[in-house]
Design a protein around this motif. Structure first.
Motif, short mmCIF file in Angstrom:
data_model
loop_
_atom_site.label_atom_id
_atom_site.label_comp_id
_atom_site.label_asym_id
_atom_site.label_seq_id
_atom_site.Cartn_x
_atom_site.Cartn_y
_atom_site.Cartn_z
N ALA A 45 0.86 -1.19 0.00
CA ALA A 45 0.00 0.00 0.00
C ALA A 45 0.90 1.23 0.00
CB ALA A 45 -0.90 0.00 1.23
N PHE A 46 0.82 2.00 -1.06
CA PHE A 46 1.63 3.22 -1.15
C PHE A 46 1.07 4.25 -0.19
CE2 PHE A 46 2.51 1.07 -5.13
CZ PHE A 46 3.90 1.11 -5.12
N THR A 47 1.95 4.88 0.58
CA THR A 47 1.53 5.84 1.59
C THR A 47 1.52 7.27 1.07
OG1 THR A 47 3.79 5.88 2.47
CG2 THR A 47 2.24 4.38 3.51
N GLY A 48 1.98 7.48 -0.11
CA GLY A 48 1.96 8.80 -0.74
C GLY A 48 1.39 8.65 -2.13
N ASP A 49 1.81 9.51 -3.02
CA ASP A 49 1.42 9.34 -4.42
C ASP A 49 2.26 8.22 -5.00
OD1 ASP A 49 -0.41 11.39 -4.39
OD2 ASP A 49 1.06 12.90 -5.00
N GLY A 50 1.64 7.07 -5.15
CA GLY A 50 2.35 5.92 -5.66
C GLY A 50 2.51 5.98 -7.17
N PRO A 51 3.34 5.11 -7.70
CA PRO A 51 3.56 5.08 -9.14
C PRO A 51 2.39 4.44 -9.87
CG PRO A 51 4.70 3.27 -8.11
CD PRO A 51 4.11 4.10 -7.00
N ILE A 52 2.33 4.63 -11.17
CA ILE A 52 1.35 3.92 -11.99
C ILE A 52 1.89 2.51 -12.16
CG2 ILE A 52 0.30 3.78 -14.27
CD1 ILE A 52 0.55 6.86 -14.39
N ALA A 53 1.08 1.53 -11.80
CA ALA A 53 1.52 0.15 -11.85
C ALA A 53 0.49 -0.70 -12.58
CB ALA A 53 1.69 -0.38 -10.43
N SER A 54 0.96 -1.78 -13.17
CA SER A 54 0.09 -2.69 -13.90
C SER A 54 0.45 -4.12 -13.55
CB SER A 54 0.26 -2.50 -15.41
OG SER A 54 -0.11 -1.20 -15.79
N PRO A 55 -0.55 -5.01 -13.60
CA PRO A 55 -0.25 -6.43 -13.36
C PRO A 55 0.83 -6.92 -14.32
CG PRO A 55 -2.61 -6.07 -13.33
CD PRO A 55 -1.98 -4.79 -13.79
N GLY A 56 1.70 -7.77 -13.79
CA GLY A 56 2.80 -8.32 -14.57
C GLY A 56 4.11 -7.58 -14.40
N GLN A 57 4.06 -6.36 -13.87
CA GLN A 57 5.30 -5.60 -13.65
C GLN A 57 5.97 -6.07 -12.36
OE1 GLN A 57 3.61 -1.58 -13.74
NE2 GLN A 57 4.89 -1.19 -15.53
N ALA A 58 7.26 -5.87 -12.30
CA ALA A 58 8.01 -6.18 -11.09
C ALA A 58 7.85 -5.05 -10.09
CB ALA A 58 9.49 -6.36 -11.42
N ILE A 59 7.89 -5.40 -8.80
CA ILE A 59 7.95 -4.41 -7.73
C ILE A 59 9.09 -4.82 -6.82
CG2 ILE A 59 6.19 -5.60 -6.34
CD1 ILE A 59 5.33 -2.71 -5.43
N VAL A 60 9.97 -3.87 -6.51
CA VAL A 60 11.16 -4.15 -5.71
C VAL A 60 11.15 -3.22 -4.51
CG1 VAL A 60 13.68 -4.25 -5.70
CG2 VAL A 60 12.42 -4.83 -7.77
N LEU A 61 11.45 -3.78 -3.33
CA LEU A 61 11.47 -3.00 -2.09
C LEU A 61 12.89 -2.65 -1.70
CD1 LEU A 61 8.91 -5.05 0.00
CD2 LEU A 61 8.48 -3.12 -1.53
N TYR A 62 13.06 -1.43 -1.22
CA TYR A 62 14.37 -0.94 -0.79
C TYR A 62 14.26 -0.28 0.57
CZ TYR A 62 15.90 -1.20 -5.68
OH TYR A 62 16.22 -1.63 -6.94
N ARG A 63 15.37 -0.31 1.30
CA ARG A 63 15.56 0.52 2.49
C ARG A 63 16.89 1.20 2.25
NH1 ARG A 63 14.11 -2.66 6.87
NH2 ARG A 63 12.02 -1.86 6.58
N GLY A 64 16.81 2.46 1.83
CA GLY A 64 18.02 3.16 1.38
C GLY A 64 18.51 2.51 0.10
N ASP A 65 19.78 2.12 0.06
CA ASP A 65 20.35 1.44 -1.12
C ASP A 65 20.22 -0.08 -1.03
OD1 ASP A 65 21.08 3.79 -2.35
OD2 ASP A 65 23.08 3.82 -1.44
N GLU A 66 19.72 -0.58 0.10
CA GLU A 66 19.62 -2.03 0.31
C GLU A 66 18.34 -2.60 -0.33
OE1 GLU A 66 19.22 -5.20 4.02
OE2 GLU A 66 19.14 -3.05 4.42
N VAL A 67 18.49 -3.61 -1.15
CA VAL A 67 17.34 -4.30 -1.72
C VAL A 67 16.80 -5.27 -0.68
CG1 VAL A 67 16.55 -5.90 -3.52
CG2 VAL A 67 18.22 -4.14 -4.08
#
Length: 84
Positions: A45-67
């Motif tokens: 759940a995006f807490t701000g203005d999230g990106p435009i996303a579509s099914p099938g796309q990858a989503i990657v989580l980061y904390r700073g530069d750490e994946v």
């Protein structure tokens, strides 16, 4: 998101905050991530203005530069805020 994995292998029991990136070279957006106990899936759940996303796309989580991990978007739901 389906096929969700975390690099650390730890599966948190509670929601956590991270920056999420959708699309190659997308801008990081703050998000709250909830992982079900059975593993493999995730709700982001995006807490701000999230990106435009579509099914099938990858989503990657980061904390700073750490994946932290990522998965493949299964579906997208837009929630409109009601006026005060």
């Amino acid at each position: 998101a389906d096929g969700f994995t975390l690099i650390s292998g730890d599966w948190p029991a509670t929601a956590f905050e991270a920056d999420a990136v959708v699309r190659y070279r997308g801008a990081p957006s703050p998000a709250s991530i909830t992982l079900p106990p059975a593993g493999a899936g995730a709700t982001v759940a995006f807490t701000g203005d999230g990106p435009i996303a579509s099914p099938g796309q990858a989503i990657v989580l980061y904390r700073g530069d750490e994946v932290l991990g990522g998965g493949t978007i299964r579906g997208v739901t837009t929630v409109a805020e009601s006026a005060p």
